[in-house]
Design a protein around this motif. Sequence first.
Motif, mmCIF file in Angstrom:
data_model
loop_
_atom_site.group_PDB
_atom_site.id
_atom_site.type_symbol
_atom_site.label_atom_id
_atom_site.label_comp_id
_atom_site.label_asym_id
_atom_site.label_seq_id
_atom_site.Cartn_x
_atom_site.Cartn_y
_atom_site.Cartn_z
ATOM 1 N N CYS A 194 0.821 -1.224 0.000
ATOM 2 C CA CYS A 194 0.000 0.000 0.000
ATOM 3 C C CYS A 194 0.848 1.264 0.000
ATOM 4 C CB CYS A 194 -0.965 -0.003 1.186
ATOM 5 S SG CYS A 194 -0.204 0.409 2.774
ATOM 6 N N GLY A 195 2.077 1.167 0.527
ATOM 7 C CA GLY A 195 2.945 2.349 0.561
ATOM 8 C C GLY A 195 2.599 3.327 1.677
ATOM 9 N N ARG A 196 1.583 3.030 2.450
ATOM 10 C CA ARG A 196 1.120 3.996 3.447
ATOM 11 C C ARG A 196 1.133 3.466 4.876
ATOM 12 N NH1 ARG A 196 -2.506 4.308 -0.762
ATOM 13 N NH2 ARG A 196 -4.018 2.997 0.278
ATOM 14 N N CYS A 197 1.195 2.155 5.059
ATOM 15 C CA CYS A 197 1.093 1.621 6.424
ATOM 16 C C CYS A 197 2.451 1.719 7.137
ATOM 17 C CB CYS A 197 0.570 0.186 6.408
ATOM 18 S SG CYS A 197 1.747 -1.032 5.823
ATOM 19 N N CYS B 262 3.355 -5.554 4.578
ATOM 20 C CA CYS B 262 2.296 -4.544 4.374
ATOM 21 C C CYS B 262 0.962 -5.012 4.938
ATOM 22 C CB CYS B 262 2.157 -4.240 2.875
ATOM 23 S SG CYS B 262 0.781 -3.124 2.513
ATOM 24 N N ARG B 263 0.272 -4.082 5.618
ATOM 25 C CA ARG B 263 -1.018 -4.424 6.241
ATOM 26 C C ARG B 263 -2.158 -4.469 5.219
ATOM 27 N NH1 ARG B 263 0.077 -2.653 11.732
ATOM 28 N NH2 ARG B 263 2.345 -2.657 11.822
ATOM 29 N N ARG B 264 -2.015 -3.721 4.108
ATOM 30 C CA ARG B 264 -3.126 -3.655 3.138
ATOM 31 C C ARG B 264 -2.622 -3.855 1.704
ATOM 32 N NH1 ARG B 264 -4.147 0.214 6.971
ATOM 33 N NH2 ARG B 264 -2.904 1.741 5.829
ATOM 34 N N CYS C 13 5.156 -0.504 5.521
ATOM 35 C CA CYS C 13 5.651 0.048 4.253
ATOM 36 C C CYS C 13 6.588 1.217 4.538
ATOM 37 C CB CYS C 13 4.483 0.519 3.383
ATOM 38 S SG CYS C 13 3.656 -0.828 2.523
HETATM 39 ZN ZN LIG Z 1 1.548 -1.122 3.434
#
Ligand SMILES: [Zn+2]
Length: 342
Positions: free
Chosen positions: A90-93, A104-106, A96
């Motif tokens: 996701c690049g945001r968790c 990654c969580r998502r 990441c």
């Molecule tokens: Zn992530």
Amino acid sequence: MKAAIFTGPGRITLDEKPVPDPGPGQALVRLSGCGVCGTDVHIFHGDLTEGITPPVVLGHEIAGLVERVGPGVDNVRVGDNVAVDPLIACGRCEDCHAGRPNLCRRPTTVGYAVDGGFAQYACVPATHLYKLKPSVPPKGGILVETLACVLHGYDRLGFQAGCSAMILGAGTVGLLWNQLLGRSPRTLLIQSEPVAFRRKLAGELGADVVIDPGGEDVAARVGELAPDGIDYIVDASGNPDALAQAIPLVKRHGTFMIFGVCPKQAKISINPHDIYQAEAKIIASKMPPLTLGRSVELIEAGLIDYERIVTTTLSLESLPEAVGLFEQARDRHVKMMIDPWE
Ligand SMILES: [Zn+2]
Ligand SMILES: [Zn+2]
């Protein structure tokens, strides 16, 4: 195009789908092969549901040729031979951001949450393509992702020259571990595997000693070969009983790595006192961050014997059958590859 669509546990149907159009940043890949992975089998049986969104085309061990690119793509060109990194983090968790996209969580993984490789074409982010020399055949391309997983494990294991190692299991993952540890300057490489055909392959590819856990007392045999234990033991079987039996075989200050995927509900018992006294490490390795480039290098350099590991090629129509063969015909097949044009 032809595609094998997973619609829910136990159900894969062969259907026609429109060839997807590559959007901005995407590439359309004409697939030359896709590996059948143990996780595909678990998904098919409904044992693995996290991040899976049916109806979806499964398959994440993808090789092919770039057919078309969407706007803004400049890292690959039409005709390039490529392998796919299926993990779209996701690049945001938190993970990441910490440089651990494998945790990654998502994630929206290709072949889990978005259409994957059991089809004639797949549309993927061009950033997730790795170029291969034109001479690398599909059997090499489909192993890029799995080998990248093993390379990440190898990095985490921190294998030191002059040490001993043992691999539990000789499926695709166990045989890739065999190829890495077998080329490392070790004192001893043992591989345990219940299936004779796979034991033979393990011995021919790089193991010094192969053990049949079905017919031999593994602990006694390892005790004869290495009375002080083994420096590095890697589980590539995902079999909880094999883990429980092997953890006590780790040498003082040695490392045991959980690499194979055990069933979600599995429990084993360990002796924390002995692990403490030995100052042993139990570590794990999950998927590949940042190792796909090196995986490509090893495959291009001819250092991985993919011809012997990818034993079987099947048509898209045979995918449901491949799931059965995966479990019942371990004495004939290791890695099965689907060729969607067969
Ligand atoms: Zn992530
Ligand atoms: Zn896989």
